[in-house]
Design a protein around this motif. Structure first.
Motif, PDB file in Angstrom:
ATOM      1  N   HIS A  19      52.631  23.959 -33.249  1.00  0.00           N
ATOM      2  CA  HIS A  19      53.897  24.143 -32.549  1.00  0.00           C
ATOM      3  C   HIS A  19      53.702  24.671 -31.130  1.00  0.00           C
ATOM      4  CE1 HIS A  19      53.284  28.033 -34.725  1.00  0.00           C
ATOM      5  NE2 HIS A  19      53.602  28.507 -33.548  1.00  0.00           N
TER       6      HIS A  19
ATOM      7  N   GLY B 224      53.866  18.918 -33.317  1.00  0.00           N
ATOM      8  CA  GLY B 224      54.528  20.011 -34.010  1.00  0.00           C
ATOM      9  C   GLY B 224      54.785  19.772 -35.476  1.00  0.00           C
TER      10      GLY B 224
ATOM     11  N   LEU C 101      60.916  24.773 -32.362  1.00  0.00           N
ATOM     12  CA  LEU C 101      59.526  25.178 -32.118  1.00  0.00           C
ATOM     13  C   LEU C 101      59.451  26.669 -31.797  1.00  0.00           C
ATOM     14  CD1 LEU C 101      58.329  22.136 -29.984  1.00  0.00           C
ATOM     15  CD2 LEU C 101      57.616  22.670 -32.335  1.00  0.00           C
TER      16      LEU C 101
ATOM     17  N   ALA D 283      55.243  22.782 -27.954  1.00  0.00           N
ATOM     18  CA  ALA D 283      56.170  23.464 -27.047  1.00  0.00           C
ATOM     19  C   ALA D 283      55.751  23.282 -25.595  1.00  0.00           C
ATOM     20  CB  ALA D 283      56.234  24.948 -27.405  1.00  0.00           C
TER      21      ALA D 283
END
Length: 247
Positions: free
Chosen positions: A159, A153, A192, A163
C-alpha cells in the motif's frame, strides 16, 4: 476425465479464530478436530476451504493464497460486506484480517476481483470470469495510474508504493480528470491511507472527494465508490464528513 475438484488447505494460528471469521462471511463449519492436529473445514455453497493450525504461526508471514472464480463478483462481495458490517459496524480495510473492494485488475486482463485476507494472513482472491474483461485499450491518465496502483496495493499488498504512485498521478492529472474518475482515485487513496492507519490522510482524501462535483449520472456511476467513502468516513473522521449518498 471430468468432475475433479481442488480444495485449498491453508495455515492459521487458531482454527477457532478462522472459523469465527468465515462464519461472519456466511460460511458454515462442517468439520473440526483438535487432535492429532488442529483442523477445520469451512463451506459456503460450492466454496470449500480447509485450514490447519500451526503453533507459533505468524499471519503476517503467511504465503497462503488461492484463487476463486465466481459467477457474480459484486453479489459475493456485498454478502461478505454485510457480514462484516453486522459484526463490526464497518468493513475491515486495514491490518489482518481485512477485505479489498472489487476493482478491475490490470495484471489479470482487466477482470474484476477482490481479496479477503483472513486471520491466518491467507489471501483468498475472488475474481470474475474471463467474460468480464473490458474491451479496448488500457486507459491512460488518472484511470491508468489508478489501475497500476491497484496492482501494487490490492494484488501485491504494497500500500505504501501504491500510495506514492497515486499521489504522483493526482498531482499530474487532478486538474484535468473527469469528476467520477477523480472520485474513484481519491476514494482508493483514502483506503490506502486507512491501511497505513494514517487518519489525517484519510480525512484529507475524504474531504477532497466530497468537494468533487457530481451530477446525477455521475452519482449513479459512482454509487459503489460513494459507499466506500461512507465506510471509511465513520471510523476515521475526527468529526463527521458529509459524504453524499449514493442514490
Amino acid at each position: 476425465m471430468s468432475g475433479e475438484r481442488t480444495v485449498p488447505l491453508l495455515p492459521c494460528r487458531s482454527v477457532d479464530e478462522i472459523a469465527g471469521f468465515y462464519t461472519m462471511l456466511g460460511f458454515t463449519r462442517t468439520y473440526r478436530q483438535e487432535r492429532p492436529n488442529p483442523y477445520v473445514v469451512m463451506e459456503r455453497d460450492d466454496l470449500h476451504l480447509h485450514f490447519f493450525g500451526m503453533p507459533g504461526f505468524r499471519p503476517e508471514d503467511s504465503y497462503g493464497s488461492c484463487l476463486v472464480v465466481v459467477p457474480d463478483i459484486v453479489e459475493l462481495f456485498d454478502a461478505f460486506a454485510a457480514g462484516m458490517r453486522a459484526a463490526h459496524g464497518k468493513l475491515l480495510v486495514s491490518g489482518i484480517p481485512r477485505m479489498t473492494r472489487p476493482r478491475r485488475r490490470k495484471n489479470a486482463e482487466g477482470v474484476t476481483g477482490f481479496a479477503v485476507i483472513d486471520p491466518g494472513g491467507n489471501w483468498i482472491r475472488f475474481t470474475a470470469g474471463a467474460d468480464d474483461a473490458p474491451a479496448g485499450p488500457e486507459p491512460g491518465g488518472l484511470t491508468g495510474a489508478l489501475h497500476n496502483a491497484v496492482v501494487m496495493g490490492d494484488s501485491r499488498g504494497d500500500h505504501e508504493r501504491a500510495a506514492r504512485l497515486l499521489d504522483h498521478a493526482l498531482r499530474r492529472h487532478e486538474a484535468t480528470a473527469g469528476p467520477a474518475e477523480l472520485v474513484e482515485a481519491l476514494a482508493y487513496r483514502a483506503e490506502l491511507a486507512a491501511r497505513a492507519e494514517d487518519a489525517p490522510a484519510v480525512r484529507e482524501f475524504l474531504a477532497r472527494a466530497e468537494r468533487v462535483p457530481l451530477d446525477e449520472a455521475g452519482r449513479r456511476a459512482s454509487a459503489g465508490t460513494l459507499t466506500a467513502l461512507r465506510d471509511l468516513a465513520a471510523p476515521f473522521s475526527a468529526r463527521p464528513v458529509p459524504v453524499r449518498p449514493a442514490d
